[in-house]
Design a protein around this motif. Sequence first.
Motif, mmCIF file in Angstrom:
data_model
loop_
_atom_site.group_PDB
_atom_site.id
_atom_site.type_symbol
_atom_site.label_atom_id
_atom_site.label_comp_id
_atom_site.label_asym_id
_atom_site.label_seq_id
_atom_site.Cartn_x
_atom_site.Cartn_y
_atom_site.Cartn_z
ATOM 1 N N MET A 118 50.267 -23.780 -140.507
ATOM 2 C CA MET A 118 50.951 -22.902 -141.452
ATOM 3 C C MET A 118 51.694 -21.802 -140.715
ATOM 4 O O MET A 118 52.788 -21.393 -141.133
ATOM 5 C CB MET A 118 49.940 -22.302 -142.430
ATOM 6 N N GLY A 119 51.129 -21.315 -139.622
ATOM 7 C CA GLY A 119 51.818 -20.319 -138.811
ATOM 8 C C GLY A 119 53.104 -20.857 -138.228
ATOM 9 O O GLY A 119 54.139 -20.175 -138.220
ATOM 10 N N VAL A 120 53.069 -22.095 -137.734
ATOM 11 C CA VAL A 120 54.270 -22.743 -137.192
ATOM 12 C C VAL A 120 55.296 -22.948 -138.295
ATOM 13 O O VAL A 120 56.497 -22.695 -138.108
ATOM 14 C CB VAL A 120 53.905 -24.088 -136.525
ATOM 15 N N LEU A 121 54.835 -23.387 -139.469
ATOM 16 C CA LEU A 121 55.738 -23.599 -140.600
ATOM 17 C C LEU A 121 56.407 -22.286 -141.027
ATOM 18 O O LEU A 121 57.629 -22.240 -141.238
ATOM 19 C CB LEU A 121 54.964 -24.204 -141.767
ATOM 20 N N TYR A 122 55.621 -21.219 -141.128
ATOM 21 C CA TYR A 122 56.176 -19.939 -141.562
ATOM 22 C C TYR A 122 57.129 -19.385 -140.505
ATOM 23 O O TYR A 122 58.151 -18.778 -140.832
ATOM 24 C CB TYR A 122 55.055 -18.938 -141.864
#
Length: 216
Positions: A118-122
């Motif tokens: 999710m961090g990479v996506l955000y």
Amino acid sequence: MGKLDIITIIIIVANVLISYKGFNDFSFFEKYKFNVGGIKRGEQVRLFSSGFLHADTAHLFFNMFTLYFFANVVISLLDVFGFFIIYVGSLILGNLLSLYFHKDEYHYSAVGASGAVMGVLYAAILLQPGMSLYIFFIPIPIPAYIFGIGYLLYSIYGMKNRVGNIGHDAHFGGAIGGYIITLLLSPVLFKTNFLMVALLAIPIVILFILKKAGKM
């Protein structure tokens, strides 16, 4: 998407190997999963190791499939080091937020790379907000920033109402990690895309307002 960078391949292989070890070795799984009681006993390694364990093959596949799609966006717009810092930082911040919200639930456990992913996506959304995403069962593209904001608002709802067997707080903490670390690595975004920086901060601000008001 394109060709996967070696660091993405290493992360995916590590997740697959460690997850399959956990599938077949209950004691290994129990020793390294996120568990509030274990962490409070001093087993801080769980804050990191749990991010490489998964509940089942579907859980593993979904996380690695999402990473496969968005890793190159971050690597191409930052660099390999920036991507790695975002991945690891988001993994740890996701688990720290889970620990914060479940600190009195000694039996609370969780596993998965969802916070890191999710961090990479955000981070990818922050770096390239104009891209569109296709979501399962929705035949039209969704602007990435709309998805990011909407998903975090849903995560707040999921955290508040304990929706499903999902670590919504880890997802949210991972997104916070991706957001903060990306801005630290690329502060020029405050000048070039301040509106998007502000929009993507909205769910984060809402969460902390609700927490301060005692509604979370």
